[in-house]
Design a protein around this motif. Structure first.
Motif, PDB file in Angstrom:
ATOM      1  N   UNK A  84     -76.987 -16.464 -25.570  1.00  0.00           N
ATOM      2  CA  UNK A  84     -75.712 -17.033 -25.134  1.00  0.00           C
ATOM      3  C   UNK A  84     -74.546 -16.465 -25.934  1.00  0.00           C
ATOM      4  N   UNK A  85     -74.693 -16.415 -27.255  1.00  0.00           N
ATOM      5  CA  UNK A  85     -73.597 -15.926 -28.090  1.00  0.00           C
ATOM      6  C   UNK A  85     -73.360 -14.441 -27.891  1.00  0.00           C
ATOM      7  N   UNK A  86     -74.416 -13.670 -27.750  1.00  0.00           N
ATOM      8  CA  UNK A  86     -74.245 -12.226 -27.560  1.00  0.00           C
ATOM      9  C   UNK A  86     -73.738 -11.897 -26.164  1.00  0.00           C
ATOM     10  N   UNK A  87     -74.177 -12.662 -25.170  1.00  0.00           N
ATOM     11  CA  UNK A  87     -73.639 -12.479 -23.822  1.00  0.00           C
ATOM     12  C   UNK A  87     -72.150 -12.794 -23.807  1.00  0.00           C
ATOM     13  N   UNK A  88     -71.768 -13.870 -24.486  1.00  0.00           N
ATOM     14  CA  UNK A  88     -70.350 -14.229 -24.548  1.00  0.00           C
ATOM     15  C   UNK A  88     -69.543 -13.135 -25.241  1.00  0.00           C
ATOM     16  N   UNK A  89     -70.075 -12.599 -26.332  1.00  0.00           N
ATOM     17  CA  UNK A  89     -69.369 -11.531 -27.050  1.00  0.00           C
ATOM     18  C   UNK A  89     -69.239 -10.290 -26.163  1.00  0.00           C
ATOM     19  N   UNK A  90     -70.305  -9.946 -25.479  1.00  0.00           N
ATOM     20  CA  UNK A  90     -70.281  -8.767 -24.610  1.00  0.00           C
ATOM     21  C   UNK A  90     -69.217  -8.917 -23.518  1.00  0.00           C
ATOM     22  N   UNK A  91     -69.155 -10.085 -22.915  1.00  0.00           N
ATOM     23  CA  UNK A  91     -68.191 -10.304 -21.835  1.00  0.00           C
ATOM     24  C   UNK A  91     -66.768 -10.452 -22.371  1.00  0.00           C
ATOM     25  N   UNK A  92     -66.622 -11.123 -23.515  1.00  0.00           N
ATOM     26  CA  UNK A  92     -65.294 -11.337 -24.083  1.00  0.00           C
ATOM     27  C   UNK A  92     -64.626 -10.021 -24.462  1.00  0.00           C
ATOM     28  N   UNK A  93     -65.411  -9.055 -24.915  1.00  0.00           N
ATOM     29  CA  UNK A  93     -64.844  -7.777 -25.339  1.00  0.00           C
ATOM     30  C   UNK A  93     -64.682  -6.810 -24.186  1.00  0.00           C
ATOM     31  N   UNK A  94     -64.970  -7.250 -22.965  1.00  0.00           N
ATOM     32  CA  UNK A  94     -64.720  -6.432 -21.786  1.00  0.00           C
ATOM     33  C   UNK A  94     -63.248  -6.446 -21.424  1.00  0.00           C
ATOM     34  N   UNK A  95     -62.875  -5.743 -20.364  1.00  0.00           N
ATOM     35  CA  UNK A  95     -61.458  -5.625 -20.010  1.00  0.00           C
ATOM     36  C   UNK A  95     -60.860  -6.940 -19.523  1.00  0.00           C
ATOM     37  N   UNK A  96     -59.998  -7.525 -20.353  1.00  0.00           N
ATOM     38  CA  UNK A  96     -59.195  -8.683 -19.959  1.00  0.00           C
ATOM     39  C   UNK A  96     -60.033  -9.859 -19.467  1.00  0.00           C
TER      40      UNK A  96
END
Length: 409
Positions: free
Chosen positions: A162-174
Motif C-alpha cells: 500500500x505504501x509503495x503503491x501510494x509512493x509510486x502513484x504520488x510521484x507520477x505526473x500531477x
C-alpha cells in the motif's frame, strides 16, 4: 515508435557526454539535450520538451536544487528522475523522496550502471504514459480510482504494498494519492511511514458530515507524509473500530475519491463488512500471497470468495511477495494453480525491513534494489489510471447505497 527525450542537467558537460555515449545503443535511440544551469532549464523545456527522463548531475546539490527538480518534473509532464551525484548523504533522503527520484547514482559511475538506470527510467516512463493517456490534472480533477490491497494471510505485506503503491502513484505526473487505513483495530500505516496522526477516521466520522461536507472535513483529518502522500489513519483505540460501520466506510471512500486521483485502501486480513464495502467500491484489487502453502491455499479461498461476491476478474491482480529460493516450493509451481497468473512476483529483500524502520517506502529508500526494480516495473504495467476508470466503470457503481440501506433497515 516514440523516441525518448532525455534532459541532462550538468554544469560541466561530462555527464551529458557519458549519457549520450551509453544510450546510443538503445532502440529507438533517445534524444539527449544538455542544460548547464537551473536558470536556463525552463526555456529548454519550453523549446525542446517535454522530456521522458531527467538525469540531474551534481548541480542538484546546490541550495534549492531538489526543490527546483520537483518543479521541473511537473513542467516536463512528470518525467522520470535519475540523480547522478558526487556525494549523497542520508540527510538528503527527505529531499530526494520529495523530488521523486527513481534512482540515485554516485559519480563517477560505470557505463553499464548508468545505462541500466536510464533504460529503466525510459521503460517505466513509457509504461506509465501508455497506462494513462491524457492528463486530467491534479486534485479535484474528477472521480478518482480506488485500489484495495487485500490478503487472506497475515504477514503478506499489505501495508508494504500500500505504501509503495501510494509512493509510486504520488510521484507520477500531477497525481494526488490518499491512503486509507482500514485495519480499524491494529492499523500500521502511520507507524510504517513514521507519522504521528492528530486525527483518525474515527474522529472524522464523529463529525457526522455528509457529501461535500465530509469531503471538506476529510482534508482536515489527513496526515501528510514527506513524499506528498495523504494518510487517513486508523483509530488509536481498537475499541473505536466497533462504532465504524460499512456505510461509514462507503462515505469516506466516496469523499476521498472526490478529492484525490487515487485512493488506496489498506485492509486487515478479516473479510469484515467494512472490508467488503471497500472491495465493492474498488476499481482494482491487489491480492497478496507469500511463498508458503498456507498462504497459497488462502489465496485460493480469497479468489473463490471474490468470485461469489461477483467481483469481475479483470479488476483483480495477484501478487506473490517475499519470494526466495530453496524454501521447498517455487513460484513456477504456485503459478500452475492460478491460471490468471501473478502480475508481480516480488523477491525477498532485507532492504524492505530497513525502509520500514526508516519510515520510507522501499521505492524511495532503495530505488536500485531488486525489490524496487521489480515492484516499479510491475506497477507500471498493472495499475489502472483514473482517466480509464471514468470511462470503463459504470456511473452507478460510484455511489452505491446497498450498505447504507442495510444500515437503515
Amino acid at each position: 515508435m516514440h523516441s525518448p527525450k532525455l534532459l541532462v542537467l550538468d554544469g560541466a558537460g561530462a555527464l551529458s557526454m557519458q549519457v549520450e555515449r551509453v544510450v546510443a545503443g538503445l532502440r529507438p535511440t533517445p534524444t539527449v539535450v544538455l542544460c548547464d544551469s537551473f536558470d536556463a532549464v525552463s526555456g529548454v523545456i519550453r523549446e525542446s520538451g517535454p522530456f521522458d527522463v531527467i538525469v540531474a548531475g551534481p548541480i542538484t546539490s546546490k541550495a534549492g536544487g531538489f526543490s527546483r527538480l520537483r518543479d521541473l518534473r511537473t513542467e516536463s509532464g512528470g518525467a522520470q528522475l535519475v540523480l547522478a551525484l558526487t556525494h549523497w548523504r542520508s540527510a538528503d533522503l527527505r529531499e530526494t523522496v520529495r523530488a521523486g527520484a527513481l534512482d540515485i547514482l554516485r559519480l563517477p559511475v560505470a557505463d553499464e550502471v548508468l545505462l541500466e538506470a536510464v533504460a529503466q527510467a525510459v521503460e517505466i516512463g513509457a509504461a506509465a504514459t501508455s497506462a494513462s493517456p491524457g492528463d486530467a490534472g491534479g486534485k479535484g480533477a474528477g472521480p478518482g480510482t480506488v485500489i484495495a490491497v487485500v490478503s487472506a494471510s497475515g504477514g503478506s505485506g499489505k501495508t508494504f504494498l500500500s505504501t509503495n503503491l501510494a509512493y509510486y502513484l504520488q510521484t507520477g505526473p500531477k497525481k494526488q494519492t490518499c491512503l486509507i487505513d482500514l485495519d480499524l483495530q491494529f492499523g500500521e500505516l502511520s507507524t510504517s511511514l513514521r507519522l504521528k496522526p492528530r486525527q483518525t477516521i474515527h474522529d472524522l466520522l464523529s463529525l457526522d458530515g455528509e457529501g461535500d461536507d465530509l469531503a471538506r472535513q476529510l482534508e482536515e483529518h489527513l496526515e501528510r507524509h514527506e513524499s506528498g502522500i495523504s494518510v487517513l489513519a486508523a483509530p488509536e483505540d481498537p475499541a473505536q473500530a466497533d462504532g465504524i460501520e460499512a456505510a461509514d466506510v462507503a462515505r469516506v471512500i466516496d469523499a476521498a475519491r472526490s478529492r484525490f486521483d487515487y485512493v488506496i485502501v489498506d485492509t486487515p486480513t478479516a473479510l469484515s463488512e467494512p472490508v467488503l464495502v471497500a472491495l465493492e467500491q474498488a476499481d482494482q484489487i491487489f491480492v497478496l500471497a507469500t511463498l508458503d502453502l498456507p498462504s497459497v491455499r488462502n489465496l485460493g479461498v480469497m479468489l473463490s470468495t471474490l468470485k461469489k461476491l461477483k467481483v469481475p476478474t479483470d479488476r483483480v491482480k495477484l501478487l506473490l511477495n517475499k519470494v526466495e529460493p530453496d524454501v521447498g516450493i517455487d513460484a513456477a509451481r504456485v503459478e500452475q494453480y492460478f491460471p490468471q497468473g501473478f502480475s508481480i512476483i516480488i523477491p525477498y529483500g532485507r532492504e524492505v525491513n530497513r525502509s520500514l524502520n526508516m519510515g520510507q517506502p522501499v521505492l524511495a529508500y532503495a530505488p536500485r534494489g531488486a525489490v524496487s526494480k521489480t515492484l516499479a516495473a510491475g506497477l507500471a504495467e498493472s495499475t489502472i489510471a483514473p482517466e480509464a476508470d471514468v470511462t470503463t466503470v459504470e456511473p452507478e457503481r460510484r455511489r452505491r447505497c446497498s450498505w447504507a440501506h442495510r444500515k437503515s433497515a
